[in-house]
Design an enzyme around this catalytic site. Sequence first.
Site, mmCIF file in Angstrom:
data_model
loop_
_atom_site.group_PDB
_atom_site.id
_atom_site.type_symbol
_atom_site.label_atom_id
_atom_site.label_comp_id
_atom_site.label_asym_id
_atom_site.label_seq_id
_atom_site.Cartn_x
_atom_site.Cartn_y
_atom_site.Cartn_z
ATOM 1 N N HIS A 151 -10.443 53.397 40.053
ATOM 2 C CA HIS A 151 -10.115 52.781 41.280
ATOM 3 C C HIS A 151 -8.526 52.966 41.794
ATOM 4 O O HIS A 151 -8.131 53.357 42.785
ATOM 5 C CB HIS A 151 -10.081 51.322 40.792
ATOM 6 C CG HIS A 151 -11.369 50.581 40.953
ATOM 7 N ND1 HIS A 151 -12.269 50.925 39.890
ATOM 8 C CD2 HIS A 151 -11.961 49.821 41.824
ATOM 9 C CE1 HIS A 151 -13.473 50.231 40.440
ATOM 10 N NE2 HIS A 151 -13.066 49.440 41.428
ATOM 11 N N HIS A 219 -8.033 48.142 32.606
ATOM 12 C CA HIS A 219 -7.218 49.489 32.265
ATOM 13 C C HIS A 219 -5.935 49.203 31.697
ATOM 14 O O HIS A 219 -5.483 48.092 31.692
ATOM 15 C CB HIS A 219 -6.974 50.231 33.511
ATOM 16 C CG HIS A 219 -8.044 50.960 33.989
ATOM 17 N ND1 HIS A 219 -8.771 51.838 33.376
ATOM 18 C CD2 HIS A 219 -9.017 50.459 35.116
ATOM 19 C CE1 HIS A 219 -10.029 52.345 34.218
ATOM 20 N NE2 HIS A 219 -10.042 51.510 35.159
#
Length: 244
Positions: A151, A219
């Site tokens: 992303h 993440h």
Amino acid sequence: MEPSPPLKSKSTTTPPPPPPPRPPLLRRLVTLDTTLSQRLHVLAKPSLPHFILLLLEISADFRFFFPLSLSLLVAPTLTLTPSPIQIPGPGASLSPIQILRPLLSPLILGLLLDLALIGLIKLLFRRSRPLYNKNMNVAVSVDHFSFPSGHASRVCFVAALLHLSASALADALALLRPTSPFIDRWIGADPVSAISVLVLVAWTWAYATSFSRIVLGRHFVTDVCAGACLGMFEGLVAFRFLRF
């Protein structure tokens, strides 16, 4: 009386040695990265609306963003006027879709490049997702891995490509302005300022989406930083080499 045969010695085969441990410096960096990421996740998530974080996640998802970008490239509605647009030069004219296609083609090709690189790097590093993430819905196999953030690379690629293409976008808007009252009202008399606002919005979206990956627990900090750097590099490559 025959002598008894000599006794066979017992096997002395030793098990294979264990894999070497991580170097102390790398181990400390991984621990620091994990601690910092979890601290940001715990502190920031309660204070930010969850639906906004999920909206940022969906807006940068490849399954949503790539079809949207591809539809802009092939959509017949890009032909805003049946007659060609006259440009300076004797007998020179372009249709609106011809004006926008050189700007959209590096976007499409860059998104495919990003998907391939992110998948390859994730399979090479195979870093697990944060353990404190309890709501991670795995979509495809590479999404089991965390490094780098796809992303973050995707949004920073888009923002970098828009930033580098700002001059070309301003010229395209100036040519498209006479064909559409909407564009004329939106950009006013200064297409450069309008594109500057667009680039600012793109970078704000990129920063917010990248940070949301840490807040959502998807993440670690280093995943996001590595993905952002990769995305900006891909934007430069797309701007230099993927235009046609």
